[in-house]
Scaffold this motif. Structure first.
Motif, PDB file in Angstrom:
ATOM      1  N   LYS A  77     -28.931  50.581 -40.084  1.00  0.00           N
ATOM      2  CA  LYS A  77     -29.177  50.202 -41.476  1.00  0.00           C
ATOM      3  C   LYS A  77     -27.898  49.718 -42.134  1.00  0.00           C
ATOM      4  O   LYS A  77     -27.930  48.796 -42.977  1.00  0.00           O
ATOM      5  CB  LYS A  77     -29.749  51.395 -42.239  1.00  0.00           C
ATOM      6  CG  LYS A  77     -30.106  51.097 -43.686  1.00  0.00           C
ATOM      7  CD  LYS A  77     -30.722  52.324 -44.349  1.00  0.00           C
ATOM      8  CE  LYS A  77     -31.091  52.029 -45.800  1.00  0.00           C
ATOM      9  NZ  LYS A  77     -31.694  53.226 -46.458  1.00  0.00           N
ATOM     10  N   ALA A  78     -26.765  50.309 -41.784  1.00  0.00           N
ATOM     11  CA  ALA A  78     -25.470  49.918 -42.342  1.00  0.00           C
ATOM     12  C   ALA A  78     -24.510  49.579 -41.209  1.00  0.00           C
ATOM     13  O   ALA A  78     -23.665  50.381 -40.829  1.00  0.00           O
ATOM     14  CB  ALA A  78     -24.895  51.036 -43.210  1.00  0.00           C
ATOM     15  N   PRO A  79     -24.627  48.371 -40.638  1.00  0.00           N
ATOM     16  CA  PRO A  79     -23.701  47.995 -39.560  1.00  0.00           C
ATOM     17  C   PRO A  79     -22.288  47.810 -40.106  1.00  0.00           C
ATOM     18  O   PRO A  79     -22.091  47.592 -41.299  1.00  0.00           O
ATOM     19  CB  PRO A  79     -24.270  46.669 -39.056  1.00  0.00           C
ATOM     20  CG  PRO A  79     -25.006  46.098 -40.225  1.00  0.00           C
ATOM     21  CD  PRO A  79     -25.572  47.285 -40.954  1.00  0.00           C
ATOM     22  N   VAL A  80     -21.316  47.915 -39.234  1.00  0.00           N
ATOM     23  CA  VAL A  80     -19.943  47.597 -39.610  1.00  0.00           C
ATOM     24  C   VAL A  80     -19.818  46.077 -39.642  1.00  0.00           C
ATOM     25  O   VAL A  80     -20.212  45.392 -38.700  1.00  0.00           O
ATOM     26  CB  VAL A  80     -18.937  48.189 -38.606  1.00  0.00           C
ATOM     27  CG1 VAL A  80     -17.518  47.727 -38.919  1.00  0.00           C
ATOM     28  CG2 VAL A  80     -19.008  49.709 -38.627  1.00  0.00           C
ATOM     29  N   VAL A  81     -19.266  45.547 -40.718  1.00  0.00           N
ATOM     30  CA  VAL A  81     -19.129  44.099 -40.888  1.00  0.00           C
ATOM     31  C   VAL A  81     -17.667  43.710 -40.690  1.00  0.00           C
ATOM     32  O   VAL A  81     -16.782  44.209 -41.384  1.00  0.00           O
ATOM     33  CB  VAL A  81     -19.621  43.645 -42.277  1.00  0.00           C
ATOM     34  CG1 VAL A  81     -19.450  42.137 -42.435  1.00  0.00           C
ATOM     35  CG2 VAL A  81     -21.082  44.046 -42.475  1.00  0.00           C
ATOM     36  N   ILE A  82     -17.436  42.814 -39.748  1.00  0.00           N
ATOM     37  CA  ILE A  82     -16.090  42.393 -39.390  1.00  0.00           C
ATOM     38  C   ILE A  82     -15.795  41.030 -40.011  1.00  0.00           C
ATOM     39  O   ILE A  82     -16.560  40.075 -39.841  1.00  0.00           O
ATOM     40  CB  ILE A  82     -15.928  42.296 -37.861  1.00  0.00           C
ATOM     41  CG1 ILE A  82     -16.263  43.626 -37.193  1.00  0.00           C
ATOM     42  CG2 ILE A  82     -14.517  41.832 -37.496  1.00  0.00           C
ATOM     43  CD1 ILE A  82     -15.390  44.775 -37.628  1.00  0.00           C
ATOM     44  N   ALA A 141      -9.522  72.461 -41.062  1.00  0.00           N
ATOM     45  CA  ALA A 141     -10.253  73.434 -40.247  1.00  0.00           C
ATOM     46  C   ALA A 141     -11.718  73.058 -40.081  1.00  0.00           C
ATOM     47  O   ALA A 141     -12.401  73.606 -39.214  1.00  0.00           O
ATOM     48  CB  ALA A 141     -10.150  74.823 -40.868  1.00  0.00           C
ATOM     49  N   LYS A 142     -12.206  72.117 -40.901  1.00  0.00           N
ATOM     50  CA  LYS A 142     -13.608  71.733 -40.832  1.00  0.00           C
ATOM     51  C   LYS A 142     -13.747  70.252 -41.170  1.00  0.00           C
ATOM     52  O   LYS A 142     -13.211  69.774 -42.158  1.00  0.00           O
ATOM     53  CB  LYS A 142     -14.448  72.571 -41.800  1.00  0.00           C
ATOM     54  CG  LYS A 142     -15.947  72.297 -41.725  1.00  0.00           C
ATOM     55  CD  LYS A 142     -16.704  73.216 -42.674  1.00  0.00           C
ATOM     56  CE  LYS A 142     -18.205  72.996 -42.608  1.00  0.00           C
ATOM     57  NZ  LYS A 142     -18.941  73.884 -43.532  1.00  0.00           N
ATOM     58  N   TYR A 143     -14.480  69.541 -40.311  1.00  0.00           N
ATOM     59  CA  TYR A 143     -14.705  68.111 -40.480  1.00  0.00           C
ATOM     60  C   TYR A 143     -16.203  67.843 -40.474  1.00  0.00           C
ATOM     61  O   TYR A 143     -16.940  68.399 -39.658  1.00  0.00           O
ATOM     62  CB  TYR A 143     -14.042  67.324 -39.350  1.00  0.00           C
ATOM     63  CG  TYR A 143     -12.536  67.476 -39.298  1.00  0.00           C
ATOM     64  CD1 TYR A 143     -11.705  66.494 -39.826  1.00  0.00           C
ATOM     65  CD2 TYR A 143     -11.953  68.610 -38.728  1.00  0.00           C
ATOM     66  CE1 TYR A 143     -10.321  66.632 -39.781  1.00  0.00           C
ATOM     67  CE2 TYR A 143     -10.575  68.761 -38.687  1.00  0.00           C
ATOM     68  CZ  TYR A 143      -9.761  67.772 -39.212  1.00  0.00           C
ATOM     69  OH  TYR A 143      -8.394  67.921 -39.174  1.00  0.00           O
ATOM     70  N   THR A 144     -16.657  66.988 -41.380  1.00  0.00           N
ATOM     71  CA  THR A 144     -18.071  66.647 -41.473  1.00  0.00           C
ATOM     72  C   THR A 144     -18.236  65.141 -41.310  1.00  0.00           C
ATOM     73  O   THR A 144     -17.546  64.361 -41.968  1.00  0.00           O
ATOM     74  CB  THR A 144     -18.666  67.084 -42.815  1.00  0.00           C
ATOM     75  OG1 THR A 144     -18.510  68.502 -42.961  1.00  0.00           O
ATOM     76  CG2 THR A 144     -20.134  66.730 -42.900  1.00  0.00           C
ATOM     77  N   PHE A 145     -19.153  64.744 -40.422  1.00  0.00           N
ATOM     78  CA  PHE A 145     -19.408  63.331 -40.163  1.00  0.00           C
ATOM     79  C   PHE A 145     -20.851  62.990 -40.511  1.00  0.00           C
ATOM     80  O   PHE A 145     -21.773  63.703 -40.131  1.00  0.00           O
ATOM     81  CB  PHE A 145     -19.176  63.006 -38.690  1.00  0.00           C
ATOM     82  CG  PHE A 145     -17.781  63.268 -38.219  1.00  0.00           C
ATOM     83  CD1 PHE A 145     -16.773  62.339 -38.429  1.00  0.00           C
ATOM     84  CD2 PHE A 145     -17.473  64.453 -37.562  1.00  0.00           C
ATOM     85  CE1 PHE A 145     -15.485  62.584 -37.993  1.00  0.00           C
ATOM     86  CE2 PHE A 145     -16.190  64.705 -37.125  1.00  0.00           C
ATOM     87  CZ  PHE A 145     -15.187  63.773 -37.345  1.00  0.00           C
ATOM     88  N   LYS A 146     -21.021  61.891 -41.221  1.00  0.00           N
ATOM     89  CA  LYS A 146     -22.342  61.328 -41.482  1.00  0.00           C
ATOM     90  C   LYS A 146     -22.497  60.110 -40.588  1.00  0.00           C
ATOM     91  O   LYS A 146     -21.702  59.168 -40.657  1.00  0.00           O
ATOM     92  CB  LYS A 146     -22.470  60.922 -42.956  1.00  0.00           C
ATOM     93  CG  LYS A 146     -23.818  60.312 -43.329  1.00  0.00           C
ATOM     94  CD  LYS A 146     -24.935  61.343 -43.333  1.00  0.00           C
ATOM     95  CE  LYS A 146     -26.238  60.725 -43.861  1.00  0.00           C
ATOM     96  NZ  LYS A 146     -27.339  61.712 -43.868  1.00  0.00           N
ATOM     97  N   LEU A 147     -23.499  60.111 -39.714  1.00  0.00           N
ATOM     98  CA  LEU A 147     -23.692  59.035 -38.759  1.00  0.00           C
ATOM     99  C   LEU A 147     -24.545  57.914 -39.357  1.00  0.00           C
ATOM    100  O   LEU A 147     -25.152  58.081 -40.422  1.00  0.00           O
ATOM    101  CB  LEU A 147     -24.335  59.583 -37.486  1.00  0.00           C
ATOM    102  CG  LEU A 147     -23.611  60.779 -36.852  1.00  0.00           C
ATOM    103  CD1 LEU A 147     -24.337  61.215 -35.584  1.00  0.00           C
ATOM    104  CD2 LEU A 147     -22.150  60.451 -36.560  1.00  0.00           C
ATOM    105  N   ARG A 148     -24.586  56.785 -38.673  1.00  0.00           N
ATOM    106  CA  ARG A 148     -25.293  55.601 -39.185  1.00  0.00           C
ATOM    107  C   ARG A 148     -26.788  55.653 -38.830  1.00  0.00           C
ATOM    108  O   ARG A 148     -27.149  55.783 -37.657  1.00  0.00           O
ATOM    109  CB  ARG A 148     -24.662  54.325 -38.616  1.00  0.00           C
ATOM    110  CG  ARG A 148     -23.218  54.144 -39.048  1.00  0.00           C
ATOM    111  CD  ARG A 148     -22.585  52.885 -38.472  1.00  0.00           C
ATOM    112  NE  ARG A 148     -21.175  52.867 -38.837  1.00  0.00           N
ATOM    113  CZ  ARG A 148     -20.692  52.414 -39.980  1.00  0.00           C
ATOM    114  NH1 ARG A 148     -21.536  51.884 -40.876  1.00  0.00           N
ATOM    115  NH2 ARG A 148     -19.400  52.452 -40.253  1.00  0.00           N
ATOM    116  N   GLU A 149     -27.597  55.517 -39.825  1.00  0.00           N
ATOM    117  CA  GLU A 149     -29.045  55.512 -39.615  1.00  0.00           C
ATOM    118  C   GLU A 149     -29.449  54.298 -38.781  1.00  0.00           C
ATOM    119  O   GLU A 149     -29.065  53.169 -39.076  1.00  0.00           O
ATOM    120  CB  GLU A 149     -29.773  55.483 -40.954  1.00  0.00           C
ATOM    121  CG  GLU A 149     -31.288  55.541 -40.843  1.00  0.00           C
ATOM    122  CD  GLU A 149     -31.982  55.528 -42.190  1.00  0.00           C
ATOM    123  OE1 GLU A 149     -33.218  55.335 -42.218  1.00  0.00           O
ATOM    124  OE2 GLU A 149     -31.288  55.696 -43.222  1.00  0.00           O
TER     125      GLU A 149
END
Length: 651
Positions: A77-82, A141-149
């Motif tokens: 849904k949200a591609p990386v745009v180069i 100490a803590k990392y949170t990642f939101k991935l691409r739909e």
């Protein structure tokens, strides 16, 4: 298999790499290291609205034939745009390049790796890449990642939080499969697209060190069949595949095989991936290997065209660097910047430009020294340990080096005298540190060697504390186009003039690294990484246990003072260890910079490691047809930070 996972499921040890991929910190107060806000320098612009982009003709044909879903269903849904460095490209073509043997994974890493996050072009901010967004707590100490739909592996299966949890918990935390470091990282699924990584102890450099690369190379849907936790009939499969056990089988399919150069990420065509291209053949079987376009690649250009533009990347498997140089000179590579791109070879390549129809482009090195001279300060032999730890001894030998002669004879008059100190492009640059003791002055050299207590005998030889002439082996990696032997032969000659006998010892690169690991070296030469970002790559400023080092016994002590090979270091080294622990305990950039500068100040005062020549700005070659070469626009920006998926052929 024994994958090393001290941080993000990605090895920090760089023992066999030629060149570095470390990032430069800048002392910009108020600049958030882990910010996900867009910047003017970012190559990732966020989602393209209403993607109606085109795709490669061969993919369009597969869609028409019903073999692939439509492009809109293959992109997230949200591609990386180069934003292309020159212009929108065109599809097609085969990019010819090379590997120095099938184990040359560092070149594949530079070209193809897609980490969870990446550095911005100025390398002072981490940006989303595979992850759509991310955040860290104040201590790391803590990392949170939101991935691409809607993001998918190369076989079309969804990429989700389950894959990240599997990679960390079932692979990197499995002691049969991996070497688990002192810091244990645990992954927790929040929802299908959200995952947290919790560290057993704070480490603000955890994400920087590997950028989360290892977390995005273990597709659960494919690899769980080879994991005993998920396959109750794993022994039957092991027997069928002819493996020794399930660990070896898993290594073949999704990791590595201990004691071999095998790396399934680049050598197993069946392994789903997130890279722009993936192997179509088994690397190592034959004289070349081809990597083909990933139909589910998740980056587009600014007009919504799916990347990459180029159809195929073909690697010739070449065992000899001199052969690689000849092929480059004759125009057999479309773009390449590894192994043969030395100062000694530039005149040779310049002569071949017209016939080979290629051009040069500059790349900015992270390396700060062509040849560091590393004395083993924790030598097992007490006499050599005493000699090498004598500061006046090291200073005297530094003054004895005629670095201008080294530059003239061994480096095609390129470079300048330089110690093991950050590069001029680095925010940590200290001219006094870089230039100390680099003057060629035999009077000062002899003065310091006399002060060290090592007087000459009747034959002009310096006598050590055991009453014997001072002599030691100086090892270096043999068989390199860079020819470190040219530099070290001059070093040997210069030291002979002040009464020191250094015996050159050419070795295979991995053996040299292995001897360092076992603390069996006298003196050895190695290129000096950590030139841009000593916070992230502290190799030659203090004996970090994760790297090659000038005092393995001291680094072992830092991990376990009671270990068999541990040697208690001096107070200055203990102070550096403490400072680095403080660096890892904060994500405050200004504080990290302040602490790193103190580490460097101690390194400067104690002169642990000797340098020879500053590595000049490097170069690569590209065919006149090969366009959108991601040439650095900033002198402190390494090549690998701009996507090669944008490159194309103009005819």
């Amino acid at each position: 298999m024994n994958q090393i996972s001290p941080r993000s499921g990605f090895p920090r040890r760089r023992l066999l790499q030629v060149g570095g991929t470390a990032a430069a910190l800048t002392a910009l107060p108020g600049c958030s290291l882990l910010s996900t806000a867009p910047t003017s320098n970012s190559s990732s612009r966020g989602p393209a609205s209403g993607i109606q982009g085109k795709e490669a003709p061969d993919l369009a044909q597969q869609v028409e034939a019903g073999k692939l879903p439509p492009l809109a269903e293959r992109l997230p849904k949200a591609p990386v745009v180069i934003t292309p460095v020159e212009q929108i490209g065109r599809y097609g073509g085969k990019w010819r390049t090379a590997l120095l043997g099938p184990a040359d994974a560092a070149w594949l890493d530079q070209l193809f790796s897609e980490p969870m996050v990446r550095w911005n072009p100025n390398m002072n901010e981490l940006l989303p890449n595979v992850a759509e967004s991310f955040e860290a707590d104040a201590t790391g100490a803590k990392y949170t990642f939101k991935l691409r739909e809607g993001m998918r592996w190369s076989d079309g299966e969804p990429f989700t939080a389950d894959d990240v949890v599997f990679a960390q918990n079932d692979v990197y935390n499995n002691e049969e499969l991996s070497v688990v470091g002192d810091t244990v990282v645990t992954a927790t699924k929040v929802d299908e697209l959200t995952v947290t990584l919790s560290l057993s102890q704070p480490d603000s450099l955890w994400l920087e060190s590997g950028l989360g690369s290892g977390l995005v190379t273990k597709p659960k849907h494919y690899l769980e069949q080879f994991h005993k936790k998920y396959n109750s009939k794993i022994n039957d499969l092991v027997k069928k595949e002819g493996a020794a056990d399930w660990v070896e089988l898993f290594g073949r399919k999704g990791g590595g095989i201990e004691g071999t150069p095998y790396n399934a990420v680049w050598q197993n065509p069946e392994l789903p991936r997130l890279h722009a291209w993936g192997p179509a053949t088994v690397l190592g079987e034959g004289g070349s290997t081809a990597f083909v376009r990933n139909p589910y690649y998740w980056k587009t250009d600014t007009e919504g065209n799916q990347l990459p533009y180029i159809d195929t990347v073909e690697f010739s498997i070449i065992q000899d660097e001199e052969v690689m140089l000849l092929k480059a000179q004759s125009g057999q590579f479309d773009m390449h910047f590894r192994h043969f791109n030395t100062s000694q070879n530039k005149p040779v390549l310049a002569d071949g430009r017209e016939k080979g129809t290629y051009r040069f482009f500059d790349t900015s090195p992270e390396i700060m020294n062509n040849a560091l001279i590393i004395f083993n300060l924790s030598h097992k032999n007490p006499v050599r340990r005493e000699i090498f730890n004598n500061l006046d001894f090291r200073i005297g030998l530094s003054y004895a080096l005629n670095r201008d002669e080294i530059i003239q004879v061994a480096h095609q008059r390129q470079g300048e005298p330089w110690q093991a100190a950050p590069r001029p492009e680095s925010p940590f640059y200290d001219e006094a540190f870089a230039k100390q003791y680099t003057e060629f002055d035999l009077a000062k050299a002899n003065e310091h060697l006399d002060k060290a207590g090592y007087r000459k005998d009747g034959q002009g030889r310096r006598i050590g504390p055991d009453g014997k002439p001072i002599a030691f082996n100086m090892a270096f990696a043999a068989g390199s186009v860079a020819k470190p032997s040219d530099t070290l032969e001059l070093v040997r000659k210069h030291w002979q003039e002040v009464g020191i006998d250094a015996r050159l010892q050419p070795q295979e690169r991995s053996l040299l690294a292995s001897q360092n690991e076992s603390n069996d070296s006298d003196v050895y030469a190695w290129e000096g990484d950590g030139g841009l970002n000593p916070t992230q790559v502290p190799d030659w400023y203090f004996p970090d246990p994760a790297y090659l080092t000038f005092a393995r016994g001291w680094s072992i002590w830092s991990e376990d003072p009671k270990a068999e090979d541990a040697m208690e270091p001096p107070s200055e080294i203990k102070r550096q260890f403490d400072l680095y622990d403080q660096v890892k305990a904060t994500t405050d950039r200004a504080k990290q910079v302040e602490l790193t500068k103190e580490i460097l100040k101690i390194a400067k005062e104690n002169f642990w490691v000797m340098g020879t020549v500053l590595t000049p700005v490097s170069y690569g070659i590209a065919s006149e047809r090969f366009r959108n070469v991601p040439v650095p626009v900033d002198p402190a920006q390494p090549f690998y930070q701009i996507d090669v998926c944008q490159s194309y052929f103009n005819s």
